[in-house]
Enzyme design. Structure first.
Site, short mmCIF file in Angstrom:
data_model
loop_
_atom_site.label_atom_id
_atom_site.label_comp_id
_atom_site.label_asym_id
_atom_site.label_seq_id
_atom_site.Cartn_x
_atom_site.Cartn_y
_atom_site.Cartn_z
N ASP A 9 -32.75 -17.18 -11.51
CA ASP A 9 -33.51 -18.33 -12.01
C ASP A 9 -34.24 -17.92 -13.28
OD1 ASP A 9 -35.02 -20.57 -12.42
OD2 ASP A 9 -36.02 -20.55 -10.47
N ASP A 105 -30.56 -23.76 -15.63
CA ASP A 105 -31.29 -22.50 -15.68
C ASP A 105 -31.17 -21.66 -14.41
OD1 ASP A 105 -32.69 -24.31 -14.16
OD2 ASP A 105 -34.66 -23.78 -14.94
N GLU A 106 -30.32 -22.05 -13.48
CA GLU A 106 -30.17 -21.31 -12.22
C GLU A 106 -28.69 -21.12 -11.91
OE1 GLU A 106 -32.45 -22.88 -8.90
OE2 GLU A 106 -33.54 -24.19 -10.28
#
Length: 404
Positions: A9, A105-106
């Site tokens: 993350d 974003d992960e």
């Protein structure tokens, strides 16, 4: 043998990317936000100094400014964020071919089959990834390491920023069960409130619930959450070649000023339908249904959906169906703050055949012409930009001949 799953993350992703070109702002409170003038005025991301002052993602700008009057606001640069996301995922793919992005974003990584190539220590590999992304990209990661996807995500959330947390067979009950039930994947605000009414406020309490009770309260989702809470998630990490099929394609917009007339609403639906049709064609998909949502200035949403008479990726068809649904929900001059048009029940183009009859067969040539016309529009937009050409709303209203 247990799987070895990493969940990576990127910390404060939008804000962290902005800080790469604003080094002077790194130590002061900064937030990335939508355009207040267009009423997209919510916080999209914040840096660590802003986070420490209580600024939260998705709250309004005025709420954030109340907590932090000196908050510096930056506009978003979504193309740049997508570029960095691709570069970070390219690093992940050097360690395993099983990389599944979860948002921009992960990502989950299944390194079960490749961990022996990198020393055999999952925590050491997670630390190496954090160090490498920081060195090469200037961004920090929080990484969760576990034996399933749900616990790996809990691990990446457990300690931030720039940290590795291992949730193993030996420690998972001690780490996971005391956490608030809202920390569990897919337990949203509504589910949290419902569970709270029955005294279920921690993941451990959820794990201890009777399955029949959860099933009666939440249906299949209740049983799924019970499995998650008990460490029984078996969902695989899906590679790029093995992604789940797209289930819907939609577009929505919040308007700078409330819409109050039928013409304004009709024109807005046409623009949204144009965007959805374009994305369907790019994905090689046809829609068998349409879903709309109308939001008023008090943030009350009303939704409706319907099955289409035949699969389509045409602007005209999507706009006509969406207009019918919206006008069944809304009457002027009641103000509209936001509209969303979503294509649902999607099929690949090769499966999107239409059962012809005496009446629809006569329309087939026009549909073929319309598809060619819209494909030509896409080529023009690809060469000269998205604003180079568009349909007039009067043409969308012409059901008999879209080329008239």
């Amino acid at each position: 043998m247990d799987r070895i799953i990493l969940h990576c993350d990127l910390n404060c992703f939008y804000a962290s990317v902005e800080m790469l070109s604003h080094e002077d702002l790194r130590k002061i409170p900064v937030a990335v936000c939508g355009d207040p003038a267009s009423r997209h005025g919510i916080i999209l991301a914040k840096n660590e100094p802003a986070k420490k002052l209580g600024v939260q993602t998705a709250e309004t700008i005025w709420q954030a400014k109340k907590k932090c009057p000196d908050l510096v606001l930056l506009p978003p640069h979504h193309d740049l964020y997508r570029q960095y996301s691709r570069m970070v995922n390219a690093i992940y793919e050097q360690y395993t071919d099983l990389v599944e992005p979860f948002g921009i974003d992960e990502s989950w990584l299944d390194v079960t089959g490749s961990i022996h190539l990198f020393g055999g220590d999952p925590k050491a590999l997670a630390d190496k990834l954090r160090e490498r992304v920081k060195r090469e990209m200037g961004l920090t990661l929080s990484v969760g390491v576990s034996f399933n996807k749900v616990f790996a995500k809990l691990g990446s959330d457990y300690k931030k920023p720039d940290a590795t947390t291992v949730i193993s067979r030996e420690n998972w009950k001690q780490l996971v069960w005391p956490l608030p039930v809202g920390d569990l994947l897919f337990v949203g605000g509504a589910a949290q409130k419902l569970l709270h009414q029955y005294g279920i406020d921690t993941i451990g309490a959820l794990a201890a619930c009777r399955q029949d009770m959860l099933s009666s309260l939440m249906g299949k989702m209740g049983l799924q959450l019970h499995e998650y809470a008990n460490g029984l998630d078996r969902e695989p990490v899906r590679s790029r070649e093995n992604r789940e099929p797209v289930k819907s394609i939609g577009n929505g917009t919040t308007f700078p000023e409330n819409l109050t007339t039928a013409e304004q609403v009709h024109n807005s639906i046409a623009v949204l339908a144009d965007s959805v049709a374009s994305r369907l064609r790019h994905a090689g998909l046809y829609a068998c249904g349409i879903h709309v949502t109308v939001r008023d200035p008090e943030f009350h949403d009303r939704s409706r959906q319907k099955q289409l008479s035949s699969p389509t990726c045409l602007i005209r068809d999507l706009a006509a169906a969406a207009t019918e649904l919206v006008f069944a929900l809304w009457k002027p001059p009641f103000p509209v703050r936001m509209l969303t048009v979503t294509a649902i029940h999607l099929l690949p183009a090769e499966d999107a055949y239409e059962q012809m009859n005496l009446f629809t067969a006569a329309l087939a040539p026009n549909r073929e012409k319309q598809e060619k016309l819209e494909s030509a529009m896409e080529r023009i937009r690809g060469k000269y930009g998205t604003g180079a050409i568009c349909f007039g709303t009067t043409q969308l209203e012409n059901e008999e001949d879209p080329l008239a």
